[in-house]
Design a protein around this motif. Sequence first.
Motif, PDB file in Angstrom:
ATOM      1  N   GLU A  50    -115.181  41.740  17.083  1.00 46.18           N
ATOM      2  CA  GLU A  50    -114.898  42.542  18.280  1.00 46.18           C
ATOM      3  C   GLU A  50    -116.060  43.449  18.688  1.00 46.18           C
ATOM      4  OE1 GLU A  50    -111.730  42.534  20.253  1.00 46.18           O
ATOM      5  OE2 GLU A  50    -111.966  40.612  19.233  1.00 46.18           O
ATOM      6  N   THR A  51    -117.290  43.022  18.427  1.00 47.04           N
ATOM      7  CA  THR A  51    -118.439  43.810  18.881  1.00 47.04           C
ATOM      8  C   THR A  51    -119.098  43.186  20.105  1.00 47.04           C
ATOM      9  OG1 THR A  51    -119.848  42.636  17.288  1.00 47.04           O
ATOM     10  CG2 THR A  51    -118.959  44.770  16.606  1.00 47.04           C
ATOM     11  N   LEU A  52    -118.655  42.003  20.507  1.00 44.73           N
ATOM     12  CA  LEU A  52    -119.201  41.341  21.695  1.00 44.73           C
ATOM     13  C   LEU A  52    -118.326  41.621  22.902  1.00 44.73           C
ATOM     14  CD1 LEU A  52    -121.211  39.348  23.051  1.00 44.73           C
ATOM     15  CD2 LEU A  52    -119.615  37.511  22.432  1.00 44.73           C
ATOM     16  N   ASN A  53    -118.933  42.188  23.937  1.00 44.41           N
ATOM     17  CA  ASN A  53    -118.220  42.410  25.186  1.00 44.41           C
ATOM     18  C   ASN A  53    -118.305  41.168  26.073  1.00 44.41           C
ATOM     19  OD1 ASN A  53    -117.145  43.792  27.638  1.00 44.41           O
ATOM     20  ND2 ASN A  53    -119.257  43.551  28.321  1.00 44.41           N
ATOM     21  N   LYS A  54    -119.530  40.674  26.268  1.00 42.24           N
ATOM     22  CA  LYS A  54    -119.759  39.534  27.150  1.00 42.24           C
ATOM     23  C   LYS A  54    -121.058  38.849  26.748  1.00 42.24           C
ATOM     24  CE  LYS A  54    -118.615  37.276  31.017  1.00 42.24           C
ATOM     25  NZ  LYS A  54    -117.337  36.597  31.205  1.00 42.24           N
ATOM     26  N   LEU A  55    -121.063  37.507  26.781  1.00 41.31           N
ATOM     27  CA  LEU A  55    -122.275  36.741  26.507  1.00 41.31           C
ATOM     28  C   LEU A  55    -122.592  35.866  27.719  1.00 41.31           C
ATOM     29  CD1 LEU A  55    -124.556  35.493  24.819  1.00 41.31           C
ATOM     30  CD2 LEU A  55    -122.864  33.932  23.822  1.00 41.31           C
ATOM     31  N   PHE A  56    -123.785  36.058  28.276  1.00 41.81           N
ATOM     32  CA  PHE A  56    -124.249  35.234  29.385  1.00 41.81           C
ATOM     33  C   PHE A  56    -125.272  34.230  28.841  1.00 41.81           C
ATOM     34  CE2 PHE A  56    -123.027  39.276  31.314  1.00 41.81           C
ATOM     35  CZ  PHE A  56    -122.183  38.849  32.334  1.00 41.81           C
ATOM     36  N   ILE A  57    -124.977  32.955  28.983  1.00 40.07           N
ATOM     37  CA  ILE A  57    -125.937  31.906  28.620  1.00 40.07           C
ATOM     38  C   ILE A  57    -126.601  31.465  29.917  1.00 40.07           C
ATOM     39  CG2 ILE A  57    -126.241  29.619  27.613  1.00 40.07           C
ATOM     40  CD1 ILE A  57    -123.770  30.116  25.921  1.00 40.07           C
ATOM     41  N   VAL A  58    -127.903  31.734  30.043  1.00 45.10           N
ATOM     42  CA  VAL A  58    -128.599  31.468  31.307  1.00 45.10           C
ATOM     43  C   VAL A  58    -129.607  30.333  31.151  1.00 45.10           C
ATOM     44  CG1 VAL A  58    -128.307  33.866  32.038  1.00 45.10           C
ATOM     45  CG2 VAL A  58    -130.409  33.184  30.879  1.00 45.10           C
ATOM     46  N   ASN A  59    -129.992  29.776  32.294  1.00 48.23           N
ATOM     47  CA  ASN A  59    -130.933  28.643  32.351  1.00 48.23           C
ATOM     48  C   ASN A  59    -130.388  27.431  31.617  1.00 48.23           C
ATOM     49  OD1 ASN A  59    -133.134  29.703  33.915  1.00 48.23           O
ATOM     50  ND2 ASN A  59    -133.691  30.987  32.159  1.00 48.23           N
ATOM     51  N   ALA A  60    -129.070  27.244  31.703  1.00 52.54           N
ATOM     52  CA  ALA A  60    -128.428  26.108  31.043  1.00 52.54           C
ATOM     53  C   ALA A  60    -128.565  24.866  31.917  1.00 52.54           C
ATOM     54  CB  ALA A  60    -126.958  26.414  30.776  1.00 52.54           C
ATOM     55  N   GLY A  61    -129.287  23.859  31.417  1.00 54.60           N
ATOM     56  CA  GLY A  61    -129.434  22.605  32.137  1.00 54.60           C
ATOM     57  C   GLY A  61    -128.250  21.687  31.875  1.00 54.60           C
ATOM     58  N   SER A  62    -128.311  20.501  32.433  1.00 53.11           N
ATOM     59  CA  SER A  62    -127.201  19.551  32.304  1.00 53.11           C
ATOM     60  C   SER A  62    -126.961  19.152  30.852  1.00 53.11           C
ATOM     61  CB  SER A  62    -127.477  18.305  33.148  1.00 53.11           C
ATOM     62  OG  SER A  62    -128.725  17.719  32.775  1.00 53.11           O
TER      63      SER A  62
END
Length: 456
Positions: free
Chosen positions: A267-279
């Motif tokens: 419960e220490t993660l609020n939000k994770l954004f995975i960016v530049n995700a290709g196909s």
Amino acid sequence: MSFPKTKGEYRDITITRSDKEDSVQRSKFKSGSFSRKKTLHPPIETHWHLPEQKVEEKVSFSIKSLFSFMKLRRSKSLQIILEGTHDPDDEQIIETFRELLSREGLLPSKHNDYHTLLRFLRMNDFDMTVSRDMFLNYLKWRKEFRVDMLHKEFEFTEYTEVKKCYPHGYHGVDRCGRPLYIERIGMIDINKLCEVTTHERFIRHHVSEQEKTLRVRYPACSLQAKKHIASTTSILDVNGVGMSNFSKPARFIFMEIQKIDSSYYPETLNKLFIVNAGSRFKMLWKAVKAFLSERTVAKIQVLGSNYLNVLLEVIDPSNLPTFLGGNCTCSDYGGCLMSDQGPWKNSDLLEIIQAVPLTEEIDGTSEDDDVPSEGSLIPQKVDMQNKDYVSMSLALEKTTYARTNSSCRLALQKIDWLEVTLGEIKDQKIKILEDALQDTKMALKELAHHTEQQKM
């Protein structure tokens, strides 16, 4: 499952817990038969009540801001800022959980605070039995890994070299004041990493960073945001990810870190954004998320190359590195991921945090005293009617209350001292202004008198 939209995120979620069904569930919890249906909890800081508020972009602890902080202290105590507003229902559940551990002779003298126990309970949807087992494994791991001694025994001298071949680090805060953590996984050179450090040392470094986040980063962010902060917003840049990122050494490190984070820092993660995700990555993600819990998946948002507008809704450009579309360069620190920039680097905030001694420091107990031994991990039958046991429980409650009071009292004494000092400065400035005003009045009177004489 579809991902939640970023706008509004969890901040608009309001969950009421006063209905009849919930009352029945809580009665079951008290009797030991509680098992809540799996739910998606909002961020741990909200405690199911008020929506979060955005913090000011920058807070400078100048004389002016210190006066502001003193004013804040009159309306909110330091304890509320650092601890947050405890949900009464959560406190009742946690107290029941403590009683369960105490009844079995498994309640430790440390690491049994409100937030630690709440994290384990929430992680397991308040299942008492599963939370108990997970918590005891956590205590056993801390003892075996010597977590409490890392800050004295472990020095990561290869820090700079590791950052070059594994770009990662904390950098600023999001718009709600949470620490921002970034990894550029596509730029990891696993072979070089294995040359400059070992798997064991890198994992120890990761654990020491997690401990620093709990002990320093969250409190510093709480003081700057003027509200309780207890989770992290993360960005995983997967640009350039290839098969080399999934070699055997890489898988070992990633899996070990994932195990540590999920098992011992829930419960220490609020939000994770995975960016530049290709196909290719998106296809891989479909397979990976099948192994993740529904609650974890709900905290992750996979984005392609057009991610900037989503990130800017959550993070101010000044806290976002240029390689992610922000305007911070941290050129003075060798790059954003080398800087470790954030409220936790503010000396004034650190002084306030250091003024609140840890329970361990007050207690003076050794590390080995904090964790039940292997023998004590076996449930023991205890007669609840035994007067000695009842007396021991009451003494433990009083001791815990006294320690908490002592910590808060020392912190408030320091703030009182600052208040008096600043008050003296303020009085001096007021005296100077009053003298200047009086001189001005005298000059105006003399000018008026001189004018009248000329008219005559």
